[in-house]
Scaffold this motif. Structure first.
Motif, short mmCIF file in Angstrom:
data_model
loop_
_atom_site.label_atom_id
_atom_site.label_comp_id
_atom_site.label_asym_id
_atom_site.label_seq_id
_atom_site.Cartn_x
_atom_site.Cartn_y
_atom_site.Cartn_z
N ALA A 29 9.77 3.30 5.05
CA ALA A 29 9.67 4.76 5.08
C ALA A 29 10.21 5.30 3.76
O ALA A 29 11.31 4.95 3.34
CB ALA A 29 10.47 5.31 6.25
N GLU A 30 9.43 6.15 3.12
CA GLU A 30 9.80 6.69 1.81
C GLU A 30 10.42 8.08 1.93
O GLU A 30 10.07 8.84 2.84
CB GLU A 30 8.55 6.87 0.95
CG GLU A 30 7.97 5.61 0.40
CD GLU A 30 6.97 5.96 -0.70
OE1 GLU A 30 7.31 5.73 -1.86
OE2 GLU A 30 5.89 6.47 -0.39
N GLY A 31 11.29 8.42 1.00
CA GLY A 31 11.79 9.79 0.90
C GLY A 31 12.72 10.18 2.04
O GLY A 31 12.72 11.33 2.47
N LEU A 77 0.87 -1.18 0.00
CA LEU A 77 0.00 0.00 0.00
C LEU A 77 0.91 1.23 0.00
O LEU A 77 1.65 1.46 0.95
CB LEU A 77 -0.93 -0.03 1.22
CG LEU A 77 -1.97 1.09 1.32
CD1 LEU A 77 -2.79 1.22 0.05
CD2 LEU A 77 -2.90 0.83 2.51
N ASP A 78 0.86 1.97 -1.12
CA ASP A 78 1.78 3.09 -1.36
C ASP A 78 1.22 4.39 -0.75
O ASP A 78 0.00 4.50 -0.54
CB ASP A 78 1.92 3.26 -2.88
CG ASP A 78 3.19 3.97 -3.28
OD1 ASP A 78 3.97 4.37 -2.40
OD2 ASP A 78 3.41 4.12 -4.50
N ASP A 79 2.10 5.35 -0.48
CA ASP A 79 1.70 6.69 -0.02
C ASP A 79 0.79 6.62 1.20
O ASP A 79 -0.16 7.40 1.33
CB ASP A 79 0.99 7.48 -1.13
CG ASP A 79 1.80 7.54 -2.41
OD1 ASP A 79 3.03 7.39 -2.34
OD2 ASP A 79 1.21 7.75 -3.49
N PHE A 80 1.08 5.67 2.11
CA PHE A 80 0.18 5.44 3.23
C PHE A 80 0.05 6.69 4.10
O PHE A 80 1.03 7.35 4.42
CB PHE A 80 0.66 4.27 4.09
CG PHE A 80 -0.31 3.88 5.15
CD1 PHE A 80 -1.48 3.20 4.83
CD2 PHE A 80 -0.08 4.20 6.48
CE1 PHE A 80 -2.39 2.83 5.81
CE2 PHE A 80 -0.98 3.84 7.47
CZ PHE A 80 -2.14 3.15 7.13
CA CA Z 1 5.02 6.48 -2.63
#
Ligand code: CA
Ligand code: C2E
Ligand code: CA
Length: 314
Positions: A258-260, A201-204
């Motif tokens: 954790a993204e970015g 699940l992206d951009d949670f």
């Molecule tokens: Ca994303």
């Protein structure tokens, strides 16, 4: 413009002055400038929409891969595939600009199919060449319009053709993809799961009912949106939010990425909060496939200790 009870002459004077200020602030013909910019934007949009259809045949697309690391040892356990488009006249067009347009026109179905085929073919070559082990996972973004009845068959055939086990492939979905729980979508997701493909699940956290989606669909991974990681080192609630997502991940048995992640400080807070997996410019930019293969055999550049081979993200 003018105060109450002013004489007609002062009213006129004030109106004149108001007009002068208005002109000075926005410039003569300010509205024309705005129109021109808007016209330019819509011309570009039309040009992009038309060019999208020829991007595959014109060989204007390629894939880059951004490593996902295990914060325990900084080893690369997975990578996200990101689409790149360089148009001969318009130059490089960022996916944030063309993907939404391709979703509107429906071109995303072919583009996304191409991405899946290329990504799985690349994974097959890397696996055969020993660049990645069997526990490595390649993550591919999926648009809602791709989630149709023919998708599971498409994925299964590509995996078979390139001799790639289904569990080496993750499909990243955003909440908007699963907002529509139509029968076709639900069935396609169930069939993908039955193949053994993993779901993320992206951009949670950016959607309006993230928790509901975690309950409805069985995800293997949740990716914390960059906006929360951004705020981790400032005063605010992002630490609590990230902490809560991590706790949720633990209790649901879901991996959290954790993204970015851009700074050491953000990384350190994530580690302190118990986050295990991360992706971001601190570790690597999205890499060309050849760079990625080189990177897999190099020690971690930013911390320079040898990574532990074989420790993976299940
Ligand atoms: Ca994303
Ligand atoms: P996304 O799925 O959230 O992908 C992560 C984006 O964050 C990528 O942008 C990546 O380059 C960028 N990023 C990674 N680390 C950092 C960091 O430390 N700081 C900052 N500021 N950014 C970082 P990119 O490649 O421009 O892609 C943008 C979006 O376009 C993606 O967001 C995804 O929604 C979409 N996209 C890209 N490739 C595909 C594709 O093949 N299919 C579909 N459907 N969408 C795609
Ligand atoms: Ca993604």
């Amino acid at each position: 413009v003018a105060g109450d009870g002013d004489s007609p002459s002062s009213l006129l004077r004030d109106a004149d002055s108001a007009m002068y200020h208005a002109k000075r602030r926005s410039g003569r013909g300010g509205l024309c400038v705005f129109d021109a910019a808007q016209r330019e934007r819509s011309l570009r949009r039309v040009a992009i929409e038309q060019a999208l259809a020829g991007a595959i045949a014109g060989r204007q697309l390629h894939l880059v891969m951004q490593p996902i690391v295990d914060l325990h040892d900084d080893g690369i356990v997975a990578a996200e595939v990101l689409l790149r488009w360089t148009h001969p006249e318009l130059g490089p067009i960022p996916p944030a600009e063309f993907v939404p347009l391709a979703e509107d026109t429906g071109a995303i179905v072919d583009l996304g199919g191409w991405v899946l085929d290329e990504a799985i073919a690349q994974l097959g070559r890397w696996r055969a060449d020993g660049v990645v082990g069997g526990a490595f996972v390649l993550s591919v973004n999926l648009s809602g319009r791709q989630l149709r009845s023919d998708l599971p068959g498409h994925v299964a055939r590509a995996l078979r053709r390139h001799d790639v086990p289904a569990r080496m492939l993750t499909l990243e979905l955003t909440e908007s993809v699963i907002l529509d729980p139509s029968e076709e979508t639900t069935t396609a997701l169930a069939e993908l799961r039955a193949l053994g493909v993993l779901l993320a699940l992206d951009d949670f956290g950016t959607g309006w009912s993230s928790l509901t989606h975690l309950q409805r669909t069985r995800f293997d991974t949740v990716k914390i949106d960059r906006s929360f990681v951004d705020g981790l080192t400032y005063q605010g609630q992002d630490r609590s939010i990230v902490g809560a997502i991590l706790a949720l991940g633990t209790s649901l048995g879901v991996h959290v990425v954790a993204e970015g992640v851009e700074t050491r400080a953000q990384r350190d807070v994530l580690v302190a909060l118990g986050c295990r997996y991360a992706q971001g410019y601190l570790f690597d930019r999205p890499l060309e496939p050849a760079q990625f293969a080189e990177r897999m055999v190099q020690p971690v550049p930013w911390r320079s200790h040898l990574r532990v081979v074989g420790d993976t993200m299940p």
